[in-house]
Design a protein around this motif. Structure first.
Motif, mmCIF file in Angstrom:
data_model
loop_
_atom_site.group_PDB
_atom_site.id
_atom_site.type_symbol
_atom_site.label_atom_id
_atom_site.label_comp_id
_atom_site.label_asym_id
_atom_site.label_seq_id
_atom_site.Cartn_x
_atom_site.Cartn_y
_atom_site.Cartn_z
ATOM 1 N N LEU A 239 0.836 -1.187 0.000
ATOM 2 C CA LEU A 239 0.000 0.000 0.000
ATOM 3 C C LEU A 239 0.874 1.241 0.000
ATOM 4 N N SER A 240 0.399 2.275 -0.695
ATOM 5 C CA SER A 240 1.097 3.557 -0.726
ATOM 6 C C SER A 240 0.117 4.661 -0.375
ATOM 7 N N CYS A 241 0.642 5.710 0.235
ATOM 8 C CA CYS A 241 -0.189 6.865 0.582
ATOM 9 C C CYS A 241 0.647 8.119 0.414
ATOM 10 N N VAL A 242 0.103 9.065 -0.337
ATOM 11 C CA VAL A 242 0.773 10.344 -0.546
ATOM 12 C C VAL A 242 -0.089 11.442 0.051
ATOM 13 N N ALA A 243 0.525 12.267 0.895
ATOM 14 C CA ALA A 243 -0.162 13.414 1.481
ATOM 15 C C ALA A 243 0.267 14.663 0.721
ATOM 16 N N SER A 244 -0.686 15.309 0.083
ATOM 17 C CA SER A 244 -0.375 16.507 -0.692
ATOM 18 C C SER A 244 -1.058 17.711 -0.054
ATOM 19 N N GLY A 245 -0.537 18.892 -0.383
ATOM 20 C CA GLY A 245 -1.155 20.125 0.091
ATOM 21 C C GLY A 245 -0.588 20.668 1.378
ATOM 22 N N SER A 246 0.447 20.031 1.907
ATOM 23 C CA SER A 246 1.064 20.513 3.137
ATOM 24 C C SER A 246 2.493 20.957 2.853
ATOM 25 N N VAL A 247 2.881 22.078 3.438
ATOM 26 C CA VAL A 247 4.255 22.540 3.269
ATOM 27 C C VAL A 247 5.154 21.964 4.355
ATOM 28 N N PHE A 248 4.541 21.295 5.324
ATOM 29 C CA PHE A 248 5.299 20.721 6.423
ATOM 30 C C PHE A 248 5.439 19.212 6.250
ATOM 31 N N SER A 249 6.500 18.704 6.810
ATOM 32 C CA SER A 249 6.646 17.255 6.883
ATOM 33 C C SER A 249 5.789 16.760 8.041
ATOM 34 N N MET A 250 4.959 15.790 7.783
ATOM 35 C CA MET A 250 4.089 15.253 8.810
ATOM 36 C C MET A 250 4.897 14.646 9.951
ATOM 37 N N PHE A 251 4.436 14.896 11.174
ATOM 38 C CA PHE A 251 5.100 14.311 12.337
ATOM 39 C C PHE A 251 5.002 12.782 12.294
ATOM 40 N N GLY A 252 3.831 12.295 11.960
ATOM 41 C CA GLY A 252 3.645 10.853 11.921
ATOM 42 C C GLY A 252 2.692 10.451 10.814
ATOM 43 N N MET A 253 2.898 9.264 10.312
ATOM 44 C CA MET A 253 1.990 8.702 9.314
ATOM 45 C C MET A 253 1.745 7.245 9.670
ATOM 46 N N GLY A 254 0.560 6.781 9.337
ATOM 47 C CA GLY A 254 0.255 5.406 9.705
ATOM 48 C C GLY A 254 -0.873 4.815 8.892
ATOM 49 N N TRP A 255 -1.134 3.569 9.182
ATOM 50 C CA TRP A 255 -2.205 2.819 8.529
ATOM 51 C C TRP A 255 -3.124 2.231 9.585
ATOM 52 N N TYR A 256 -4.408 2.378 9.340
ATOM 53 C CA TYR A 256 -5.442 1.777 10.159
ATOM 54 C C TYR A 256 -6.278 0.888 9.245
ATOM 55 N N ARG A 257 -7.061 0.012 9.855
ATOM 56 C CA ARG A 257 -7.969 -0.814 9.056
ATOM 57 C C ARG A 257 -9.282 -1.012 9.791
#
Length: 117
Positions: free
Chosen positions: A20-38
């Motif tokens: 799985l891949s996920c791209v976060a667009s529209g933010s000028v900051f690097s996200m503190f955390g990223m994760g996957w839920y189900r």
């Protein structure tokens, strides 16, 4: 406006793999955390894996040793490599991105993963 776009779900036989891949667009900051839920039918949404700034990770016990979460350097992109998939892994998988600690963050629209023979 931050948007998360997931990809990579699908139908796979038990023992198979998906990424799985996920791209976060529209933010000028690097996200503190990223994760996957189900979320499986009739069940609550649950954490699968997450990775925070500095590379620290944590996994649900049911996926340890089978799933691996990774981020693409300083990009707001996160991956979930899923190996040895089991029927009980069947669920809609959601990407989550947290800009700062203690915030709920943003959610993707979800991608279906079905493990069946």
């Amino acid at each position: 406006q931050v948007q998360l776009v997931e990809s990579g779900g699908g139908l796979v036989q038990p023992g198979g793999s998906l990424r799985l891949s996920c791209v976060a667009s529209g933010s000028v900051f690097s996200m503190f955390g990223m994760g996957w839920y189900r979320q499986a039918p009739g069940k609550q949404r649950e954490l699968v894996a997450r990775i925070i700034a500095g590379g620290s990770t944590n996994y649900d016990d049911t996926v340890k040793g089978r799933f691996t979460i990774a981020r693409d350097g300083g990009e707001n992109t996160v991956y979930l490599q899923m190996n040895n998939l089991k029927p009980e892994d069947t669920a809609v998988y959601y990407c989550n991105a947290v800009p700062f600690p203690g915030t709920e963050g943003y959610w993707g629209q979800g991608t279906q993963v079905t493990v069946s023979s």
